[in-house]
Design a protein around this motif. Structure first.
Motif, PDB file in Angstrom:
ATOM      1  N   GLU A   1       0.845  -1.205   0.000  1.00  0.00           N
ATOM      2  CA  GLU A   1       0.000   0.000   0.000  1.00  0.00           C
ATOM      3  C   GLU A   1       0.877   1.251   0.000  1.00  0.00           C
ATOM      4  O   GLU A   1       2.098   1.172   0.124  1.00  0.00           O
ATOM      5  N   ASP A   2       0.233   2.414  -0.102  1.00  0.00           N
ATOM      6  CA  ASP A   2       0.940   3.680   0.041  1.00  0.00           C
ATOM      7  C   ASP A   2       1.566   3.820   1.420  1.00  0.00           C
ATOM      8  O   ASP A   2       2.598   4.469   1.584  1.00  0.00           O
ATOM      9  N   GLN A   3       0.933   3.219   2.427  1.00  0.00           N
ATOM     10  CA  GLN A   3       1.369   3.387   3.816  1.00  0.00           C
ATOM     11  C   GLN A   3       2.289   2.276   4.307  1.00  0.00           C
ATOM     12  O   GLN A   3       2.690   2.273   5.473  1.00  0.00           O
ATOM     13  N   GLY A   4       2.591   1.292   3.450  1.00  0.00           N
ATOM     14  CA  GLY A   4       3.508   0.253   3.895  1.00  0.00           C
ATOM     15  C   GLY A   4       3.607  -0.917   2.939  1.00  0.00           C
ATOM     16  O   GLY A   4       2.599  -1.389   2.409  1.00  0.00           O
ATOM     17  N   TRP A   5       4.838  -1.368   2.704  1.00  0.00           N
ATOM     18  CA  TRP A   5       5.119  -2.562   1.903  1.00  0.00           C
ATOM     19  C   TRP A   5       5.431  -3.693   2.876  1.00  0.00           C
ATOM     20  O   TRP A   5       6.373  -3.597   3.668  1.00  0.00           O
ATOM     21  N   ARG A   6       4.649  -4.769   2.856  1.00  0.00           N
ATOM     22  CA  ARG A   6       4.697  -5.763   3.933  1.00  0.00           C
ATOM     23  C   ARG A   6       5.304  -7.116   3.556  1.00  0.00           C
ATOM     24  O   ARG A   6       5.298  -8.023   4.378  1.00  0.00           O
ATOM     25  N   ILE A   7       5.836  -7.287   2.374  1.00  0.00           N
ATOM     26  CA  ILE A   7       6.336  -8.579   1.940  1.00  0.00           C
ATOM     27  C   ILE A   7       7.816  -8.483   1.579  1.00  0.00           C
ATOM     28  O   ILE A   7       8.216  -7.611   0.807  1.00  0.00           O
ATOM     29  N   GLU A   8       8.615  -9.365   2.164  1.00  0.00           N
ATOM     30  CA  GLU A   8      10.046  -9.380   1.859  1.00  0.00           C
ATOM     31  C   GLU A   8      10.284  -9.824   0.414  1.00  0.00           C
ATOM     32  O   GLU A   8       9.839 -10.891   0.006  1.00  0.00           O
ATOM     33  N   ILE A   9      10.971  -8.989  -0.339  1.00  0.00           N
ATOM     34  CA  ILE A   9      11.434  -9.333  -1.682  1.00  0.00           C
ATOM     35  C   ILE A   9      12.955  -9.254  -1.641  1.00  0.00           C
ATOM     36  O   ILE A   9      13.538  -8.168  -1.523  1.00  0.00           O
ATOM     37  N   ARG A  10      13.614 -10.393  -1.699  1.00  0.00           N
ATOM     38  CA  ARG A  10      15.055 -10.439  -1.437  1.00  0.00           C
ATOM     39  C   ARG A  10      15.868  -9.691  -2.485  1.00  0.00           C
ATOM     40  O   ARG A  10      16.944  -9.171  -2.175  1.00  0.00           O
ATOM     41  N   ARG A  11      15.357  -9.634  -3.691  1.00  0.00           N
ATOM     42  CA  ARG A  11      16.092  -8.925  -4.739  1.00  0.00           C
ATOM     43  C   ARG A  11      16.065  -7.412  -4.517  1.00  0.00           C
ATOM     44  O   ARG A  11      16.948  -6.691  -4.992  1.00  0.00           O
ATOM     45  N   TYR A  12      15.059  -6.940  -3.792  1.00  0.00           N
ATOM     46  CA  TYR A  12      14.895  -5.493  -3.562  1.00  0.00           C
ATOM     47  C   TYR A  12      14.734  -5.229  -2.065  1.00  0.00           C
ATOM     48  O   TYR A  12      13.629  -4.970  -1.572  1.00  0.00           O
ATOM     49  N   PRO A  13      15.827  -5.273  -1.309  1.00  0.00           N
ATOM     50  CA  PRO A  13      15.737  -5.149   0.155  1.00  0.00           C
ATOM     51  C   PRO A  13      15.222  -3.793   0.644  1.00  0.00           C
ATOM     52  O   PRO A  13      14.694  -3.698   1.759  1.00  0.00           O
TER      53      PRO A  13
ATOM     54  N   ALA B   1       1.251   3.135  -4.838  1.00  0.00           N
ATOM     55  CA  ALA B   1       2.648   2.710  -4.957  1.00  0.00           C
ATOM     56  C   ALA B   1       3.622   3.579  -4.166  1.00  0.00           C
ATOM     57  O   ALA B   1       4.844   3.449  -4.340  1.00  0.00           O
ATOM     58  N   SER B   2       3.133   4.455  -3.306  1.00  0.00           N
ATOM     59  CA  SER B   2       4.022   5.406  -2.614  1.00  0.00           C
ATOM     60  C   SER B   2       5.134   4.712  -1.846  1.00  0.00           C
ATOM     61  O   SER B   2       6.293   5.163  -1.859  1.00  0.00           O
ATOM     62  N   ALA B   3       4.817   3.631  -1.139  1.00  0.00           N
ATOM     63  CA  ALA B   3       5.838   2.945  -0.336  1.00  0.00           C
ATOM     64  C   ALA B   3       6.917   2.348  -1.219  1.00  0.00           C
ATOM     65  O   ALA B   3       8.112   2.428  -0.902  1.00  0.00           O
ATOM     66  N   ALA B   4       6.525   1.736  -2.327  1.00  0.00           N
ATOM     67  CA  ALA B   4       7.510   1.164  -3.252  1.00  0.00           C
ATOM     68  C   ALA B   4       8.375   2.248  -3.870  1.00  0.00           C
ATOM     69  O   ALA B   4       9.594   2.096  -4.022  1.00  0.00           O
ATOM     70  N   LEU B   5       7.756   3.376  -4.223  1.00  0.00           N
ATOM     71  CA  LEU B   5       8.501   4.470  -4.851  1.00  0.00           C
ATOM     72  C   LEU B   5       9.424   5.166  -3.857  1.00  0.00           C
ATOM     73  O   LEU B   5      10.486   5.683  -4.244  1.00  0.00           O
TER      74      LEU B   5
ATOM     75  N   TYR C   1       9.640  10.884  -3.160  1.00  0.00           N
ATOM     76  CA  TYR C   1       8.542  10.034  -2.692  1.00  0.00           C
ATOM     77  C   TYR C   1       8.724   9.666  -1.216  1.00  0.00           C
ATOM     78  O   TYR C   1       9.844   9.461  -0.750  1.00  0.00           O
ATOM     79  N   LYS C   2       7.610   9.553  -0.492  1.00  0.00           N
ATOM     80  CA  LYS C   2       7.628   9.149   0.903  1.00  0.00           C
ATOM     81  C   LYS C   2       6.529   8.124   1.166  1.00  0.00           C
ATOM     82  O   LYS C   2       5.491   8.129   0.503  1.00  0.00           O
TER      83      LYS C   2
ATOM     84  N   ARG D   1       3.464   7.098   2.809  1.00  0.00           N
ATOM     85  CA  ARG D   1       2.390   7.985   3.246  1.00  0.00           C
ATOM     86  C   ARG D   1       1.991   7.736   4.705  1.00  0.00           C
ATOM     87  O   ARG D   1       1.973   6.586   5.173  1.00  0.00           O
ATOM     88  N   THR D   2       1.631   8.803   5.380  1.00  0.00           N
ATOM     89  CA  THR D   2       1.263   8.736   6.799  1.00  0.00           C
ATOM     90  C   THR D   2      -0.228   8.968   7.036  1.00  0.00           C
ATOM     91  O   THR D   2      -0.687   8.914   8.169  1.00  0.00           O
ATOM     92  N   HIS D   3      -0.966   9.272   5.983  1.00  0.00           N
ATOM     93  CA  HIS D   3      -2.425   9.400   6.104  1.00  0.00           C
ATOM     94  C   HIS D   3      -3.072   8.625   4.961  1.00  0.00           C
ATOM     95  O   HIS D   3      -2.393   8.002   4.140  1.00  0.00           O
ATOM     96  N   TRP D   4      -4.376   8.628   4.928  1.00  0.00           N
ATOM     97  CA  TRP D   4      -5.120   7.757   4.016  1.00  0.00           C
ATOM     98  C   TRP D   4      -5.593   8.529   2.793  1.00  0.00           C
ATOM     99  O   TRP D   4      -5.686   9.751   2.814  1.00  0.00           O
ATOM    100  N   GLY D   5      -5.911   7.813   1.745  1.00  0.00           N
ATOM    101  CA  GLY D   5      -6.451   8.462   0.560  1.00  0.00           C
ATOM    102  C   GLY D   5      -5.867   7.880  -0.723  1.00  0.00           C
ATOM    103  O   GLY D   5      -5.234   6.823  -0.727  1.00  0.00           O
ATOM    104  N   VAL D   6      -6.112   8.580  -1.813  1.00  0.00           N
ATOM    105  CA  VAL D   6      -5.598   8.212  -3.136  1.00  0.00           C
ATOM    106  C   VAL D   6      -4.563   9.251  -3.524  1.00  0.00           C
ATOM    107  O   VAL D   6      -4.845  10.460  -3.480  1.00  0.00           O
ATOM    108  N   PHE D   7      -3.375   8.800  -3.895  1.00  0.00           N
ATOM    109  CA  PHE D   7      -2.252   9.710  -4.104  1.00  0.00           C
ATOM    110  C   PHE D   7      -1.771   9.659  -5.557  1.00  0.00           C
ATOM    111  O   PHE D   7      -1.894   8.628  -6.226  1.00  0.00           O
ATOM    112  N   PRO D   8      -1.198  10.758  -6.035  1.00  0.00           N
ATOM    113  CA  PRO D   8      -0.810  10.835  -7.450  1.00  0.00           C
ATOM    114  C   PRO D   8       0.440  10.030  -7.799  1.00  0.00           C
ATOM    115  O   PRO D   8       0.721   9.805  -8.977  1.00  0.00           O
ATOM    116  N   GLU D   9       1.183   9.575  -6.793  1.00  0.00           N
ATOM    117  CA  GLU D   9       2.406   8.821  -7.067  1.00  0.00           C
ATOM    118  C   GLU D   9       2.070   7.406  -7.528  1.00  0.00           C
ATOM    119  O   GLU D   9       1.541   6.601  -6.751  1.00  0.00           O
TER     120      GLU D   9
END
Length: 530
Positions: free
Chosen positions: A188-200, A259-263, A276-277, A279-287
């Motif tokens: 989500e924009d507010q957090g990426w929760r799955i370990e991907i070893r190729r992209y730490p 995609a904010s967390a990934a970006l 990119y950061k 996100r700390t609040h909820w909603g739909v973001f342009p990133e």
């Protein structure tokens, strides 16, 4: 589809009062129940469960049942693979895969399933009978099978993170209700929760946010860093735990939006490439992911390569919802992609994006599910649509020949409030009003012709967690609405809301035996008809 048949033969029970209030109370409602009018069997500490020899799957199923009954009934049953037993578990290939037959007679209990899954569902019904009658059981026969092959629930772990043990608790809830799909929302924009070893950096940076907005998107923040993610070993453990309960986990990796967390972790994947950061609040973001860069597709394919090694599900959910196109409109790479691919506009660019990912998944033996926004701009015939903005998207997709999972926010969003006036009596919800009765009234086939109905795979309840930060809150929002959703997807035409109220009183016993923190409103306001 044939209507469900409920056959109840009421005869005099020897020493057992058997009025209407004491009819078998099983949820979801079985297709056929025949009561034979006498006490048949009593469970004791010496009761044995007999299994076919060397059937490791059924043995694990029996072990889970033994642990459950020890907790709920304080009765420790024994498992045998030879000699004889009073509870006999078998697979009968003449039954449909998820169908089961349960017979209680003076000689014991026979539970046959079309597969090990069918046996598991038979044991869940038997579990409810034990909650209702205790160890003194009436003679009865149940023949049952689900209406829909897809019976799902989604938990969002992007906005708020839940531990492995909490996820297993949620899976246990699904298993009790014969739900067979767990849609796990992992990015989500507010957090990426799955370990991907190729992209730490996805977990090093993307799983952490600096703080969280307070309440309903107020101007205030809590000032506390928040984060968490699942290692690949933890994910494998959860997948195994779910599979033992015949639940398939469908992971969701959001793209191209949310995609904010990934970006934040890999800014070169966005159109601007910096700033990119998480996100700390909820909603739909342009990133959003840049659709013009080849590096975007290389990244996502590498991510999915690790995802499909972790999750054996036929389906991979790729989101596709709420994707603003503002950055694509001014991005030279995206505009060049539109021109080179002869696309009409940014909606068709998103379709290009989804189709390209789908082709990669298909090449690797998997199929794509996306939210109904992926219909905009056109989709392939093989994509499966999850209809959330009401049912219109699902209806259109079914009429076009696409497979559909119905999960409309009007009936299936379990993060909505359960009372009309929640202030002061309910914990936080995102808004809206979806009581148990509303869930129960849903018809996944509404407005569809008979020839279009086969495209509806089933239905799903969704729990988005903007305002749900604890498992206690998850349970409150899930129960008892999950029971209503389970009955619609399993029993469909056999539903009766007043009989459902009666049977829910028995399922409530199991909630309390397990310590589940259910919402009381449906029970407090129900008049159970005797």
């Amino acid at each position: 589809m044939k209507r469900f048949i409920i056959t109840i033969l009421l005869l005099a029970f020897a020493g057992l009062s058997f009025g209407a209030e004491n009819l078998p109370a099983i949820i979801p409602l079985p297709r056929k129940v025949v009561c034979k009018g006498k006490i048949a069997f009593t469970l004791t500490e010496s009761t044995r469960i007999l299994l076919p020899r060397n059937d490791k799957v059924l043995r694990r199923t029996a072990e889970i049942f033994v642990q459950t009954i020890a907790r709920e009934q304080n009765l420790m049953l024994k498992i045998r693979e030879k000699d004889s037993g009073e509870i006999r578990l078998t697979v009968d290939p003449q039954l449909a895969e998820e169908a089961y037959r349960l017979d209680i007679t003076a000689s014991g209990i026979d539970i046959r399933g079309g597969s090990s899954a069918g046996v598991f569902y038979g044991l869940q019904s038997f579990r409810q009978l034990l909650a209702q009658y205790g160890t003194v059981l009436p003679a009865l026969q149940i023949e049952d099978a689900p209406s829909f092959g897809y019976r799902g629930a989604m938990l969002d772990c992007g906005r708020h993170f839940f531990t492995v043990d909490e996820i297993k608790t949620f899976i246990d809830l699904l298993a009790l209700h014969k739900i067979n799909r767990f849609h796990w929302h992992l990015t989500e924009d507010q957090g990426w929760r799955i370990e991907i070893r190729r992209y730490p950096e996805l977990t090093k940076i993307g799983s952490q946010r600096s703080e969280t907005v307070l309440g309903n998107n107020s101007p205030a923040y809590d000032g506390t860093p928040y984060g968490g993610y699942y290692t690949q070993d933890q994910l494998r453990d959860v997948v195994t735990y779910a599979a033992e309960r015949f639940i398939v986990i469908i992971p969701e990796i959001e793209m191209p939006g949310h995609a904010s967390a990934a970006l934040a972790a890999y800014p070169n994947l966005g159109c601007i490439g910096e700033g990119y950061k998480v996100r700390t609040h909820w909603g739909v973001f342009p990133e959003v992911f840049c659709a013009g860069k080849e590096s975007t597709f290389e990244f996502l394919q590498n991510v999915l390569e690790e995802v499909i090694k972790l999750f054996p599900s036929e389906y991979i959910h790729v989101g596709g919802d709420e994707c603003p196109t503002k950055s694509w409109k001014v991005c030279p790479a995206c505009q060049k992609r539109i021109q080179n691919e002869s696309l009409k506009d940014e909606h068709e660019l998103q379709s290009y994006f989804m189709l390209r990912i789908e082709k990669w998944l298909n090449k690797h033996g998997r199929h794509l599910i996306g939210w109904d926004e992926i219909l905009e701009g056109g989709i392939s015939q093989s994509a499966t649509i999850m209809s959330w903005r009401g049912t219109a998207g699902g209806i259109a997709a079914a009429r076009a020949g696409n497979k559909v999972i119905m999960t409309p926010n009007t009936h299936c969003y379990l993060d909505y409030y359960q009372t009309e006036h929640p202030q002061g009596c309910e914990p936080w919800g995102i808004g809206g009003y979806v009581p148990v009765e509303k869930v129960y009234s849903f018809d996944p086939y509404d407005q569809l012709a008979e020839t279009e109905c086969p495209y509806i795979l089933g239905m799903q309840g969704n729990i988005w967690t903007e305002y749900i930060a604890s498992m206690a809150h998850v349970e409150h929002m899930t129960l008892p609405r999950l029971a209503a959703l389970a009955e619609v997807s399993w029993s469909y035409k056999g539903r009766d809301i007043e009989d459902f109220r009666r049977r829910m009183e028995n399922l409530r016993k199991i909630y309390e035996l397990c310590g589940y923190r259910y919402a009381p409103y449906f029970f407090d306001h129900a008049e159970v008809k005797k």
